[in-house]
Design an enzyme around this catalytic site. Structure first.
Site, short mmCIF file in Angstrom:
data_model
loop_
_atom_site.label_atom_id
_atom_site.label_comp_id
_atom_site.label_asym_id
_atom_site.label_seq_id
_atom_site.Cartn_x
_atom_site.Cartn_y
_atom_site.Cartn_z
N TYR A 149 0.81 -1.27 -0.37
CA TYR A 149 -0.40 -0.22 0.60
C TYR A 149 0.83 1.48 -0.18
O TYR A 149 0.95 2.42 -0.73
CB TYR A 149 -1.01 -0.32 1.52
CG TYR A 149 -1.29 0.92 1.30
CD1 TYR A 149 -2.85 1.64 0.36
CD2 TYR A 149 -1.50 2.06 2.64
CE1 TYR A 149 -3.26 3.00 0.89
CE2 TYR A 149 -2.12 3.18 3.66
CZ TYR A 149 -3.15 3.87 2.08
OH TYR A 149 -3.51 4.31 2.19
N ILE A 182 -6.63 8.87 9.97
CA ILE A 182 -8.27 9.34 9.98
C ILE A 182 -8.61 8.48 10.59
O ILE A 182 -8.90 7.73 10.52
CB ILE A 182 -8.56 9.94 8.83
CG1 ILE A 182 -7.11 10.39 7.49
CG2 ILE A 182 -9.95 10.34 8.51
CD1 ILE A 182 -7.90 10.17 6.25
N1 LIG Z 1 -8.42 6.16 7.40
C1 LIG Z 1 -6.97 6.71 7.17
O1 LIG Z 1 -6.54 7.17 8.66
C2 LIG Z 1 -6.11 7.14 5.52
C3 LIG Z 1 -4.41 7.42 6.65
C4 LIG Z 1 -4.47 8.24 5.20
C5 LIG Z 1 -4.62 7.74 4.06
N2 LIG Z 1 -6.37 7.41 3.87
C6 LIG Z 1 -6.26 7.42 2.09
O2 LIG Z 1 -7.72 8.32 2.13
C7 LIG Z 1 -8.46 7.69 1.34
C8 LIG Z 1 -9.95 7.65 2.00
O3 LIG Z 1 -9.25 6.77 2.76
P1 LIG Z 1 -11.24 6.02 3.83
O4 LIG Z 1 -10.49 5.06 5.22
O5 LIG Z 1 -11.91 7.60 4.30
O6 LIG Z 1 -11.37 5.07 3.24
P2 LIG Z 1 -13.45 4.15 3.45
O7 LIG Z 1 -13.17 4.71 5.03
O8 LIG Z 1 -12.48 2.39 3.76
O9 LIG Z 1 -13.62 4.49 2.22
C9 LIG Z 1 -12.78 4.18 0.99
C10 LIG Z 1 -14.35 4.46 0.47
O10 LIG Z 1 -13.80 3.49 -1.64
C11 LIG Z 1 -15.00 2.75 -1.95
N3 LIG Z 1 -14.22 1.73 -2.28
C12 LIG Z 1 -13.33 0.66 -1.87
N4 LIG Z 1 -12.84 -0.79 -2.53
C13 LIG Z 1 -13.57 0.15 -4.14
C14 LIG Z 1 -13.17 -0.06 -4.66
N5 LIG Z 1 -12.48 -1.46 -5.12
N6 LIG Z 1 -13.70 0.32 -6.72
C15 LIG Z 1 -14.45 1.41 -6.08
N7 LIG Z 1 -14.49 1.75 -4.48
C16 LIG Z 1 -14.06 0.97 -3.63
C17 LIG Z 1 -15.42 2.65 -0.52
O11 LIG Z 1 -16.83 1.77 -1.21
P3 LIG Z 1 -17.29 0.10 -1.42
O12 LIG Z 1 -15.94 -0.54 -0.62
O13 LIG Z 1 -19.09 0.16 -1.16
O14 LIG Z 1 -17.11 0.08 -2.63
C18 LIG Z 1 -15.38 3.37 -0.32
O15 LIG Z 1 -16.64 4.36 -0.14
C19 LIG Z 1 -7.49 6.83 0.93
O16 LIG Z 1 -7.37 7.00 -0.69
C20 LIG Z 1 -6.79 5.97 1.53
O17 LIG Z 1 -5.94 5.62 1.35
C21 LIG Z 1 -6.51 7.14 4.80
#
Ligand SMILES: NC(=O)c1ccc[n+]([C@@H]2O[C@H](COP(=O)([O-])OP(=O)(O)OC[C@H]3O[C@@H](n4cnc5c(N)ncnc54)[C@H](OP(=O)(O)O)[C@@H]3O)[C@@H](O)[C@H]2O)c1
Length: 255
Positions: A149, A182
Site C-alpha cells: 500500500y 484519520i
Molecule cells: N483512514 C486513514 O487513516 C487514512 C490514512 C491515510 C490515507 N488514507 C487514504 O484516504 C483515502 C480515504 O480513506 P478512508 O479511510 O476514508 O476510506 P474508506 O472509509 O475505507 O472508504 C473507501 C471508499 O472507497 C470505496 N471503495 C472501496 N473499494 C472500492 C473499489 N474496488 N472500487 C470502487 N470504490 C471502492 C468504498 O465503498 P465500497 O466499499 O462500497 O466500494 C468507500 O466509498 C484512501 O485513499 C486512503 O488510502 C486514509
C-alpha cells in the site's frame, strides 16, 4: 479564488470515510457531484449521482468515465479518494504478486485510468483541478502488512507530480493530499476491535495506535471533515499546483 458553485465534480470512494465528507462538502458548496463506490451504503445528499463501479478494474474506471460524460457532460474537479489496504498480516514475505497487484490496482491505477479518460477534456477547456488522496505512508511507510500500500501511494504521488508538470501549463492544476491517521468509521471499528481484544477502553487503544505511529504531536487523528475541508480549499485555490499537502497532526517528523 474561484467557487465550487455549479462545478462538475467527480469524487471516487464517496460513500464512506473521507470521500463521503468530500461529497457532502462539495454538494453544500453548490457543486454538481457524481460519486462512485462498489455499492451505495447509507444516503447521499439529494441530487448527488451515484455510479456503482469496481475501480480496481479497467472496465470499472471506463464505466465511471462514461457516466461522467453522459450525466455531467464533462468534469471540472476530480477528487480521487478511493484507496486503502486489506493486506494480510505477516510482513513482506506474505505479500505475494496478487497482493501487490491488488495494492497497485486500488491505489494507483484508478487515478491513472480516470485521469487518462477525463483530463484531456480539461486540457481542451484549459481549466480543471485534479486532487489525488495519497497517504503519509508514501513517505513514511509503516512496517509489515501495509508495505505494498505504501509503495503504491508513493507511486501515486510520483505520478501526480509528473502529471502536474505536463498539464499545469495547459491550465489544469494537479495536487496531492496526504493524510496521516484519520478517525473514519472503519478506523473507529478497528480501534474498538483492538480495545476488545486487549481489555482496554477505546481511548487507551487509540493511544496505543498513536504510539505505534511514532506519536501524533496534535494528540489526535484527523477527522474526515478536516480532510474534506482541505480538499475543498485546494479545489478553489487557483495559485496551487504540483504540491503535496500533508494533514497528519505533525506525524511526519521533519518539515
Ligand atoms: N483512514 C486513514 O487513516 C487514512 C490514512 C491515510 C490515507 N488514507 C487514504 O484516504 C483515502 C480515504 O480513506 P478512508 O479511510 O476514508 O476510506 P474508506 O472509509 O475505507 O472508504 C473507501 C471508499 O472507497 C470505496 N471503495 C472501496 N473499494 C472500492 C473499489 N474496488 N472500487 C470502487 N470504490 C471502492 C468504498 O465503498 P465500497 O466499499 O462500497 O466500494 C468507500 O466509498 C484512501 O485513499 C486512503 O488510502 C486514509
Amino acid at each position: 479564488m474561484s467557487s465550487l458553485q455549479n462545478r462538475r465534480v467527480l469524487v471516487t470512494g464517496g460513500t464512506k470515510g473521507v470521500g463521503r465528507e468530500v461529497v457532502a462538502r462539495m454538494h453544500a458548496e453548490g457543486a454538481r457531484v457524481l460519486t462512485t463506490a462498489r455499492s451505495l451504503s447509507g444516503e447521499l445528499p439529494p441530487d448527488v449521482i451515484f455510479v456503482s463501479s469496481d475501480l480496481t478494474t479497467a472496465a470499472g474506471c471506463a464505466t465511471v468515465a462514461e457516466a461522467v460524460h453522459e450525466r455531467l457532460g464533462g468534469v471540472d474537479v476530480i477528487v480521487h479518494v478511493a484507496g486503502g489496504s486489506s493486506a494480510p498480516a505477516g510482513g513482506f514475505s506474505v505479500l505475494d504478486d496478487v497482493e501487490w497487484e491488488r495494492a497497485l490496482n486500488f491505489n494507483l491505477m484508478p487515478a491513472v485510468r480516470l485521469d487518462r479518460a477525463l483530463a484531456p477534456g480539461m486540457v481542451e477547456r484549459g481549466q480543471g483541478v485534479i486532487i489525488h488522496v495519497t497517504s503519509i505512508q508514501g513517505r513514511l511507510p509503516l512496517p509489515a502488512s501495509t508495505t505494498a500500500y505504501a509503495a503504491a501511494k508513493a507511486a501515486l504521488s510520483n505520478y501526480s507530480k509528473s502529471l502536474s508538470k505536463e498539464i499545469s501549463p495547459k491550465g489544469v492544476r494537479v495536487l496531492r493530499v496526504s493524510p496521516g491517521w484519520i478517525e473514519t468509521e472503519a478506523a473507529t471499528a478497528f480501534v474498538n476491535e483492538l480495545a476488545a481484544k486487549a481489555g482496554h477502553s477505546y481511548e487507551e487503544a487509540k493511544a496505543g495506535v498513536m504510539q505505534a505511529l511514532g506519536g501524533i504531536p496534535l494528540g489526535r487523528p484527523a477527522q474526515p471533515r478536516e480532510v474534506a475541508d482541505l480538499i475543498a480549499f485546494l479545489a478553489i485555490s487557483e495559485g496551487l499546483t504540483g504540491q503535496e499537502f500533508i494533514i497528519d497532526g505533525g506525524t511526519i517528523p521533519v518539515a
